[in-house]
Enzyme design. Structure first.
Site, PDB file in Angstrom:
ATOM      1  N   CYS A 136       0.835  -1.201   0.000  1.00 16.35           N
ATOM      2  CA  CYS A 136       0.000   0.000   0.000  1.00 16.35           C
ATOM      3  C   CYS A 136       0.866   1.246   0.000  1.00 16.35           C
ATOM      4  CB  CYS A 136      -0.923   0.003   1.220  1.00 16.35           C
ATOM      5  SG  CYS A 136      -1.930   1.497   1.362  1.00 16.35           S
ATOM      6  N   CYS A 142      -0.820   6.456   7.002  1.00 17.03           N
ATOM      7  CA  CYS A 142      -2.207   6.494   7.486  1.00 17.03           C
ATOM      8  C   CYS A 142      -2.365   5.954   8.894  1.00 17.03           C
ATOM      9  CB  CYS A 142      -3.144   5.778   6.523  1.00 17.03           C
ATOM     10  SG  CYS A 142      -3.330   4.006   6.802  1.00 17.03           S
ATOM     11  N   CYS A 145      -2.576   0.473   8.968  1.00 16.03           N
ATOM     12  CA  CYS A 145      -1.838  -0.789   8.795  1.00 16.03           C
ATOM     13  C   CYS A 145      -0.409  -0.599   9.281  1.00 16.03           C
ATOM     14  CB  CYS A 145      -1.840  -1.217   7.330  1.00 16.03           C
ATOM     15  SG  CYS A 145      -3.473  -1.418   6.640  1.00 16.03           S
ATOM     16  N   PHE A 404     -23.258  -8.012  26.396  1.00 19.19           N
ATOM     17  CA  PHE A 404     -22.751  -7.048  25.401  1.00 19.19           C
ATOM     18  C   PHE A 404     -22.927  -7.651  24.003  1.00 19.19           C
ATOM     19  CE2 PHE A 404     -20.078  -6.504  29.248  1.00 19.19           C
ATOM     20  CZ  PHE A 404     -20.564  -5.279  29.642  1.00 19.19           C
ATOM     21  N   ASN A 444     -36.421 -16.125  18.625  1.00 16.82           N
ATOM     22  CA  ASN A 444     -37.103 -15.136  19.455  1.00 16.82           C
ATOM     23  C   ASN A 444     -36.412 -14.953  20.804  1.00 16.82           C
ATOM     24  OD1 ASN A 444     -39.491 -14.647  17.668  1.00 16.82           O
ATOM     25  ND2 ASN A 444     -39.761 -16.828  18.019  1.00 16.82           N
ATOM     26  N   CYS A 471     -11.646  -8.153  22.334  1.00 22.84           N
ATOM     27  CA  CYS A 471     -10.731  -7.565  21.359  1.00 22.84           C
ATOM     28  C   CYS A 471      -9.658  -6.743  22.059  1.00 22.84           C
ATOM     29  CB  CYS A 471     -11.489  -6.699  20.351  1.00 22.84           C
ATOM     30  SG  CYS A 471     -12.390  -5.333  21.111  1.00 22.84           S
TER      31      CYS A 471
END
Length: 522
Positions: A136, A142, A145, A404, A444, A471
Site C-alpha cells: 500500500c 495512514c 496498517c 454485550f 425469538n 478484542c
C-alpha cells in the site's frame, strides 16, 4: 453458561556521543501495569556527563527528560502496536509508534507517563527484522496498517507473545505451571490478509495532510480538499486516499468514482470544516455484503452530511448507482459539530435501506449504522471457536447469556442448540438490529436489562461455563484474573478455572487481537 464478547538483540554501537544508548527487552505489553519506580531527578544540563554517569553505574535508575534524544532499538510490540524498548539496568520502558522489532532508530522523548515514556521516531538507522515491502502506498502515513511492512509470520509471533505475557503478568497465571502450555493456544492466522474489511469509513476535510517533504507546497481552496483517512494525531487533517487495500475491490471502485467527481466546481459540494463548522460533506461510509441468491457482493454507500440536501448529492448518486454492485445509497444527516458518522436522521437515496450477509449459516440484515463483525471471513473462524468452546449439548436444555451482545450475532449462532438465549446490550440501535436479525432467522430471544457490576454478577451467578470473547487482551487478562483469582481488596473470591485462551488474528497488518477464553466453574 455465559458468552461474553467485550467490545494483540543485535549489538549496538554508539557512534554519536550526544546520543544515549538503550538496550531492549522482550515484549512488555504489560508495562503500564508494573509498579511505579521512583527515579531521581538528575537535573544536569550536561547530556554527556549524565550519559556517562548512567552507563557506568548499573545501580543508578534512569528517568528521561522530555525532548531528550536517544538511540533505540525496538525488540517487540505492545498493545495497540507501539514498539517497546527498555533502558538498560533500570527497567524503564519507552514506547514508540511505528517502530518494529529489530529496528534501530533515533527518537525524541515526547511524553513521560509515570513508569514509562513515549518516544517520537526521528530517523531509522537500520531496518527491522522480517522486513517486507508494503504493497500500500499509504502504509507509512495512514496509521491503519502499522505492520504492513512486517512479514505476516512475524506479525503473528508478536501478537501471540503479547497475549502470552499479558496472561502471565496481568492475569497472574504462571507459565511455570505444567498446564500453562495447554491453556495458552497458538494464534489462529487469517487466510485472507487483504480486502478483508466489509466496512470502511472515510472523511471529507478542508485540510489535506502532506508528508514533511511536501509541506513547502502551498495548497488553497479545492486543492487543499481531501477525502480519505485522518492522519495520525490530527483531527483536522485528512490523508487523501484513492484506494484502500483492506476493503473490497467494488468498494475501491466506488471510492475512485467519488474521488473523480466530488470536487467538480459545478457540483457545488464542500467538505465539512471542523474549525468553522461549515460545509456539507462529512463522511463516506462503504459497506460490503452479499446477495443471498447469487452469492455476489452487494454494497451500501452512506453519505454523512451536515444537512439534508438530496439535490446536491444527486449527480454523485447517479454515477455511483451505475456500478452494478451498489444496491443501496443512504444519507445520514448529522447536524452536530462532532465527528461521528451516525446521523440524527437517515434517508434512502437509492435502492434498499439494508444489505445482507451470511454468517454460520444465518442471514443478517445490515443497516447503515449496524454493528457487524468487520471481517466476515475470519468471523466464521471466530464463531466456530466460540461454538466449540461453548460445547452446547444440542438437546435444547441449556441457557446462554450473551452479554454485550451487539446485534446478537454470537447468541443467534448458538440459538439452535440452546433452550434460550438472553442478549444484554445498552446500545438501542444494536438492540433493534438484534431483534430484526432474530426474526429474520426464526429466533425469538428476550433481552432483560442488567445493571449490576458484571464481575460480581457472574461470580454470584456461577454459570458452569463462561466463553469470554475480547478484542482487548489487556482487559481480558485483567477480567479472567478477577474471575479466577478474585479481588482481594474488595474481598471478592474467584470461582472459575481458566481452561484455554485462544488468540485470533482478525485484522492482519493492524495491532488488533481477538481472544476466545474458556472458563469453567471450580
Amino acid at each position: 453458561m455465559a458468552t461474553i464478547p467485550s467490545h494483540a538483540l543485535r549489538h549496538l554501537t554508539l557512534t554519536r556521543p550526544w546520543l544515549r544508548k538503550i538496550s531492549c527487552t522482550t515484549s512488555l505489553a504489560f508495562s503500564s501495569q508494573d509498579p511505579l519506580l521512583t527515579y531521581p531527578d538528575n537535573s544536569n544540563n550536561n547530556d554527556t556527563d549524565h550519559t556517562k554517569k548512567t552507563t557506568n553505574s548499573k545501580s543508578q535508575a534512569f528517568f528521561p527528560k522530555k525532548n531528550q534524544v536517544l538511540e533505540l532499538e525496538c525488540e517487540s510490540l505492545a498493545f495497540k502496536g507501539k514498539g517497546v524498548c527498555k533502558v538498560a539496568d533500570s527497567g524503564f520502558v519507552l514506547l514508540c509508534d511505528n517502530a518494529l522489532p529489530g529496528e534501530r532508530f533515533i527518537g525524541r522523548v515526547s511524553r513521560k507517563k509515570g513508569s514509562y515514556a513515549e518516544v517520537t521516531k526521528l530517523k531509522t538507522l537500520s531496518p527491522h527484522r522480517d522486513l517486507v515491502d508494503a504493497p500500500c502506498a499509504y502504509a507509512s502515513y495512514c496509521g491503519g496498517c502499522k505492520t504492513q511492512n512486517l512479514s505476516y509470520e512475524a506479525q503473528l509471533r508478536a501478537k501471540e507473545q503479547q497475549v502470552r505475557e499479558l496472561v502471565i503478568h496481568v492475569g497472574k497465571f504462571s507459565d511455570k505451571n505444567p498446564d500453562f502450555e495447554c491453556i495458552m493456544k497458538p494464534i489462529v492466522p487469517c487466510d485472507v490478509q487483504f480486502h478483508y474489511r466489509n466496512k470502511m469509513e472515510f472523511s471529507f476535510g478542508t485540510q489535506k495532510w502532506l508528508p514533511k517533504e511536501l509541506l513547502h507546497e502551498k495548497l488553497d481552496g479545492i486543492d487543499n480538499y481531501a477525502l480519505g483517512l485522518h492522519a495520525p494525531g490530527y483531527f483536522d487533517k485528512i490523508l487523501n486516499v484513492d484506494k484502500c487495500l483492506l476493503q473490497s475491490e467494488p468498494a475501491n471502485k466506488i471510492l475512485a468514482t467519488v474521488q473523480d467527481n466530488w470536487k467538480d466546481p459545478e457540483l457545488g459540494l464542500s467538505p465539512y470544516n471542523v474549525h468553522s463548522h461549515t460545509g456539507f460533506l462529512k463522511h463516506l461510509v462503504l459497506r460490503t455484503g452479499r446477495d443471498m441468491k447469487t452469492d455476489l457482493p452487494e454494497l451500501m454507500v452512506n453519505f454523512v452530511t451536515s444537512s439534508y440536501k438530496p439535490e446536491m448529492l444527486k449527480p454523485l448518486v447517479e454515477k455511483i448507482s451505475a456500478i452494478p454492485e451498489v444496491v443501496s445509497i443512504m444519507n445520514n444527516v448529522n447536524t452536530s459539530v462532532g465527528n461521528t458518522s451516525v446521523g440524527e436522521e437517515e434517508y434512502t437515496l437509492y435502492g434498499k435501506s439494508t444489505i445482507t450477509e451470511s454468517l454460520r449459516g444465518l442471514t443478517f440484515q445490515i443497516s447503515a449504522n449496524s454493528f457487524f463483525q468487520t471481517n466476515t471471513h475470519q468471523a466464521e473462524v471466530l464463531y466456530k471457536l466460540i461454538e466449540d468452546c461453548a460445547g452446547l449439548r444440542g438437546d435444547a436444555s441449556e441457557i446462554v447469556l450473551d452479554l454485550f451482545c451487539g446485534t446478537g450475532t454470537i447468541g443467534l449462532t448458538l440459538a439452535k442448540k440452546a433452550k434460550h438465549v438472553y442478549g444484554y446490550e445498552v446500545v438501542a440501535q444494536a438492540v433493534a438490529d438484534a431483534h430484526r436479525n432474530a426474526k429474520l432467522n426464526g429466533i425469538n430471544p428476550n433481552r432483560p436489562g442488567m445493571h449490576m457490576k458484571l464481575i460480581k454478577f457472574l461470580l454470584k451467578l456461577k454459570a458452569p461455563k463462561i466463553v469470554y470473547v475480547s478484542c482487548n487482551p489487556a482487559t481480558c487478562a485483567r477480567d479472567i484474573d478477577y474471575l479466577c483469582h478474585g479481588v482481594m481488596e474488595q474481598n471478592i473470591k474467584g470461582c472459575y478455572k481458566l481452561k484455554s485462551i485462544q488468540p485470533v488474528d482478525m485484522f492482519p497488518h493492524t495491532p488488533h487481537i481477538e481472544c476466545v477464553c474458556l472458563l469453567e466453574l471450580c
